[in-house]
Design a protein around this motif. Structure first.
Motif, PDB file in Angstrom:
ATOM      1  N   ASN A 178       0.854  -1.186   0.000  1.00 36.90           N
ATOM      2  CA  ASN A 178       0.000   0.000   0.000  1.00 36.90           C
ATOM      3  C   ASN A 178       0.888   1.233   0.000  1.00 36.90           C
ATOM      4  O   ASN A 178       1.767   1.371   0.856  1.00 36.90           O
ATOM      5  N   TYR A 179       0.661   2.132  -0.971  1.00 34.28           N
ATOM      6  CA  TYR A 179       1.536   3.299  -1.097  1.00 34.28           C
ATOM      7  C   TYR A 179       0.705   4.548  -1.364  1.00 34.28           C
ATOM      8  O   TYR A 179      -0.153   4.571  -2.255  1.00 34.28           O
ATOM      9  N   ASP A 180       0.956   5.594  -0.575  1.00 31.99           N
ATOM     10  CA  ASP A 180       0.272   6.878  -0.740  1.00 31.99           C
ATOM     11  C   ASP A 180       1.168   7.963  -0.165  1.00 31.99           C
ATOM     12  O   ASP A 180       1.407   8.002   1.042  1.00 31.99           O
ATOM     13  N   ALA A 181       1.675   8.842  -1.018  1.00 31.12           N
ATOM     14  CA  ALA A 181       2.576   9.899  -0.563  1.00 31.12           C
ATOM     15  C   ALA A 181       1.954  11.285  -0.689  1.00 31.12           C
ATOM     16  O   ALA A 181       2.634  12.280  -0.461  1.00 31.12           O
ATOM     17  N   THR A 182       0.673  11.361  -1.031  1.00 29.93           N
ATOM     18  CA  THR A 182       0.018  12.646  -1.245  1.00 29.93           C
ATOM     19  C   THR A 182      -0.789  13.044  -0.016  1.00 29.93           C
ATOM     20  O   THR A 182      -1.695  12.318   0.391  1.00 29.93           O
ATOM     21  N   PRO A 183      -0.491  14.184   0.605  1.00 29.70           N
ATOM     22  CA  PRO A 183      -1.259  14.595   1.793  1.00 29.70           C
ATOM     23  C   PRO A 183      -2.663  15.024   1.417  1.00 29.70           C
ATOM     24  O   PRO A 183      -2.924  15.412   0.265  1.00 29.70           O
ATOM     25  N   PRO A 184      -3.585  14.966   2.369  1.00 36.10           N
ATOM     26  CA  PRO A 184      -4.945  15.448   2.105  1.00 36.10           C
ATOM     27  C   PRO A 184      -4.964  16.972   2.003  1.00 36.10           C
ATOM     28  O   PRO A 184      -3.952  17.641   2.241  1.00 36.10           O
ATOM     29  N   ALA A 185      -6.109  17.504   1.658  1.00 36.61           N
ATOM     30  CA  ALA A 185      -6.253  18.961   1.625  1.00 36.61           C
ATOM     31  C   ALA A 185      -6.167  19.516   3.042  1.00 36.61           C
ATOM     32  O   ALA A 185      -6.594  18.879   4.011  1.00 36.61           O
ATOM     33  N   ALA A 186      -5.587  20.712   3.181  1.00 35.26           N
ATOM     34  CA  ALA A 186      -5.482  21.345   4.502  1.00 35.26           C
ATOM     35  C   ALA A 186      -6.839  21.885   4.931  1.00 35.26           C
ATOM     36  O   ALA A 186      -7.527  22.541   4.139  1.00 35.26           O
ATOM     37  N   PRO A 187      -7.271  21.616   6.165  1.00 34.92           N
ATOM     38  CA  PRO A 187      -8.572  22.122   6.617  1.00 34.92           C
ATOM     39  C   PRO A 187      -8.528  23.622   6.884  1.00 34.92           C
ATOM     40  O   PRO A 187      -7.507  24.164   7.303  1.00 34.92           O
ATOM     41  N   SER A 188      -9.651  24.287   6.627  1.00 34.54           N
ATOM     42  CA  SER A 188      -9.809  25.698   6.994  1.00 34.54           C
ATOM     43  C   SER A 188     -10.442  25.742   8.380  1.00 34.54           C
ATOM     44  O   SER A 188     -11.554  25.260   8.576  1.00 34.54           O
ATOM     45  N   VAL A 189      -9.726  26.342   9.348  1.00 39.47           N
ATOM     46  CA  VAL A 189     -10.111  26.258  10.754  1.00 39.47           C
ATOM     47  C   VAL A 189     -10.734  27.571  11.219  1.00 39.47           C
ATOM     48  O   VAL A 189     -10.226  28.652  10.916  1.00 39.47           O
TER      49      VAL A 189
END
Length: 366
Positions: free
Chosen positions: A177-188
């Protein structure tokens, strides 16, 4: 997986009778096809073994001297041919040869990573592998190495090879299993409460959970929440102290992207901008919602003069640089402003207001 086979031919000429030493030219000879013709080494395809002898001097003793095919893998099979003189039963002359055949490639049995998965069975950075294998006939000579850094996905395949002594090459693949892409940054967004803070953030595409870190002045960050919900209420804070909250969106592979916001807890119901705040652009007035309120009445004063009144249905009002009030054009000029909020119930035309929530000030500067 198939293994490769090679044939090694070892010739051992054995004279049965003691006088054979004087008849070296009478021993049978042999040849293999395909090359090498001297039957040495390992073969990787079917082998035909042929014998020859001096027909003017000797004859074969039996059918062992007939041409013979080797079609099955063998780590070593001896073949021999015995001849005798034309006019006598002895002495006898025997030659032997060892045939080695491996047509089957080795099996790639496993792949060993140089490190463990980064997070929850997933890799989020390139990883190297060493491959391992087995070979039943000629034996394993070597296996390759490799590295993986994409494409991304669950159960993607990594491929490797092994080579046996005969020269056959086998291939195999294994899942990771490979995933190097971060999720979108949340707006807080952080809203102050009495001795607390209410946080909510936009759900981030690809996030599996969120981690909230709180940092107070002079202290290190502390984790106060980990979970899937896009909101969190922090309590037991000190009013008047500025806290920074960082919300990290974490995906299934442990990749992270973060957003942050500051908040100052307060007991006042009018919470933004903070009392006596200095602003250089039109502020957003924010207050604590009142249960069952249908709308609110907001009044803004500069000095003793009321310059704005509005009836928003939500607990906030974004001021503008200019607006109209009582037939005049108003402008948000530098100076000190007071603002007040009352909750309203039912229809606006009924003018049913509750107790004033409070008053606050801000100063416009340039």
């Amino acid at each position: 997986m198939r293994r490769i086979a090679v044939i090694v031919a070892v010739v051992v000429a054995v004279a049965v009778a003691p006088q054979a030493a004087s008849g070296q030219g009478l021993y049978p000879t042999f040849a293999c096809s395909p090359l090498p013709g001297d039957c040495t080494g390992w073969y990787r395809s079917d082998v035909l073994l042929s014998w020859d002898w001096d027909g003017n001097a000797v004859v074969p003793v039996d059918e062992e001297c007939s041409p013979r095919w080797f079609r099955s893998d063998t780590s070593g099979t001896w073949a021999s041919c015995t001849v005798k003189p034309l006019t006598a039963q002895s002495p006898k002359y025997t030659a032997e040869v060892l045939i080695r055949l491996d047509k089957t490639p080795p099996t790639v049995t496993s792949a060993t990573p140089t490190r463990a998965p980064d997070y929850g069975g997933w890799y989020n950075h390139p990883v190297s592998f060493a491959f391992h294998g087995a070979d039943a006939t000629s034996g394993l000579a070597s296996c390759g190495t490799g590295a993986y850094g994409g494409p991304e996905g669950a159960g993607v395949r990594i491929a490797g090879t092994c080579r046996d002594v005969a020269g056959n090459v086998g291939a195999g693949s294994f899942a990771l299993n490979y995933d190097a892409t971060p999720p979108a940054a949340p707006s807080v967004e952080a809203m102050p409460a009495n001795a607390g803070a209410e946080l909510d953030w936009t759900p981030a595409a690809g996030a599996a959970l969120y981690q909230v870190m709180r940092q107070a002045p002079g202290a290190g960050p502390v984790t106060v929440f980990t979970g899937a919900a896009p909101e969190f209420t922090d309590r037991r804070l000190r009013n008047g102290v500025r806290y920074r909250y960082t919300v990290a969106a974490i995906d299934r592979a442990g990749n992270r992207a973060a957003g942050s916001a500051d908040v100052v807890p307060t007991s006042s119901k009018l919470i933004l901008p903070a009392p006596k705040a200095r602003v250089s652009s039109p502020p957003v007035l924010v207050w604590k919602p009142v249960k069952r309120a249908s709308y609110y009445n907001v009044q803004l004063y500069r000095g003793r003069t009321k310059i704005l009144t509005r009836w928003p249905r939500v607990a906030r009002l974004a001021l503008k640089s200019t607006w109209g009030y009582q037939g005049r054009r108003r402008k948000l000029r530098p100076g000190l402003y007071h603002w007040y909020v009352w909750p309203g119930y039912g229809d606006l035309s009924k003018h049913r207001y509750g107790k004033r929530l409070g008053e606050s000030t801000f100063r416009v500067v340039r």
